[in-house]
Motif scaffolding. Sequence first.
Motif, mmCIF file in Angstrom:
data_model
loop_
_atom_site.group_PDB
_atom_site.id
_atom_site.type_symbol
_atom_site.label_atom_id
_atom_site.label_comp_id
_atom_site.label_asym_id
_atom_site.label_seq_id
_atom_site.Cartn_x
_atom_site.Cartn_y
_atom_site.Cartn_z
ATOM 1 N N LEU A 82 38.676 27.872 38.646
ATOM 2 C CA LEU A 82 37.413 27.971 39.245
ATOM 3 C C LEU A 82 37.217 27.647 40.727
ATOM 4 O O LEU A 82 38.263 26.620 41.254
ATOM 5 C CB LEU A 82 36.483 26.599 38.531
ATOM 6 N N GLY A 83 36.475 28.127 41.420
ATOM 7 C CA GLY A 83 36.216 27.687 42.754
ATOM 8 C C GLY A 83 36.373 29.000 43.838
ATOM 9 O O GLY A 83 36.331 30.099 43.152
ATOM 10 N N ALA A 84 36.585 28.784 44.876
ATOM 11 C CA ALA A 84 36.815 29.915 46.012
ATOM 12 C C ALA A 84 38.058 30.166 46.603
ATOM 13 O O ALA A 84 38.868 28.879 46.796
ATOM 14 C CB ALA A 84 35.955 29.478 47.352
ATOM 15 N N TRP A 85 38.555 31.256 46.592
ATOM 16 C CA TRP A 85 40.084 31.759 47.121
ATOM 17 C C TRP A 85 39.903 32.597 47.939
ATOM 18 O O TRP A 85 39.080 33.613 47.998
ATOM 19 C CB TRP A 85 40.634 31.956 45.795
ATOM 20 N N GLU A 86 40.890 32.722 49.088
ATOM 21 C CA GLU A 86 40.947 33.613 50.028
ATOM 22 C C GLU A 86 42.481 33.901 50.366
ATOM 23 O O GLU A 86 43.339 33.084 50.314
ATOM 24 C CB GLU A 86 40.187 33.049 51.351
ATOM 25 N N GLY A 87 42.572 35.321 50.902
ATOM 26 C CA GLY A 87 43.862 35.546 51.330
ATOM 27 C C GLY A 87 43.798 37.089 51.842
ATOM 28 O O GLY A 87 42.901 37.380 51.851
ATOM 29 N N GLU A 88 45.066 37.408 52.481
ATOM 30 C CA GLU A 88 44.936 38.594 53.014
ATOM 31 C C GLU A 88 45.572 39.764 52.401
ATOM 32 O O GLU A 88 46.779 39.357 51.365
ATOM 33 C CB GLU A 88 46.087 38.766 54.352
ATOM 34 N N ILE A 89 44.973 40.669 52.122
ATOM 35 C CA ILE A 89 45.505 42.027 51.171
ATOM 36 C C ILE A 89 46.800 42.576 51.935
ATOM 37 O O ILE A 89 46.735 42.993 53.025
ATOM 38 C CB ILE A 89 44.365 43.016 51.017
#
Length: 307
Positions: A82-89
């Motif tokens: 749960l929650g927000a996740w971010e990264g580079e493709i």
Amino acid sequence: MSAAVATALIAGVAALVIVKGNDDKGDRAKTDYDKMTHTPPNPGGSGGSGGGNSKGSAGGSGGPDPSATKLETSGDVPTEYLGAWEGEIKESGESTGKIRRVVLSQGPVGSVVAETLTSDSDSFCQDSAKLKSVDSLLLIEDEDVATSIPEDSCSAVGEQTLRLGNDGTLAWSTTDGSSEATLRPSKSGGKPIPAGYVGTWLAKDAFGKPDATLKITIKQGAIGSVVAQEVADSKKYHCEGDRVLASVEKGLVVSPSKFTGGTPKNLCGPGTSLTFTSSGHDKLRVEYDDPDDFSDETMTQTFTRLD
């Protein structure tokens, strides 16, 4: 925000709004950037990843707000996800510069549990996804594209996987393995923008055009929502537009501009996304490639605070 490290390895699938692009690496005609944003060209193109067939049906910034997703108290999604996740493709193991963001909320199988965001230099896409199963895999499938800037630049891809690692990251990939990303816990909520970026800023001789100015007003707002209004002027045009917040992890990243008014309309193009970084007292900067030169020389545009 933070995410607990899972004690069991669980695979998942998340929806991705994929940017449609041109993979041609040959010579490109120079683009006339004497238009709204005066932002530089994207040397690598939008570079589509995956192979979605569903065309984006909505333009603008009225789509889902990933950072404002409500977390329900009961459902089938493992708590650690749960929650927000971010990264580079990455595509075929190579970095693309594309931002991938997934916000997972709680819900039962069959309900929408994910809001997704993909930001490229020349496009911005938002989508949502339903939870399909929670067996050995967390399977979700995307819906129709909710936001596409520019219009018709995004398409939806069906299934992807998310796997929680022992280091607290999420390994995301498309089912064909062509695109992947390591997602880390990301900022969320309604006020993620550092206070020093909020205000009205002016660029003179904007992006290499001696007669052009670009004024942009940045307000506080959730990632995935409109946070900036801009006015671009020169002897040839007057253009106005909105920009959506894409990321605050490595500078302030806003989407290409969505036209809201001005003349002549054919000169008020969306331009590219902008990444603002602080540059001393009351100044921001944006790095870009020289639109009048095919070299890899990086230019810097300075914005000065007006209020």
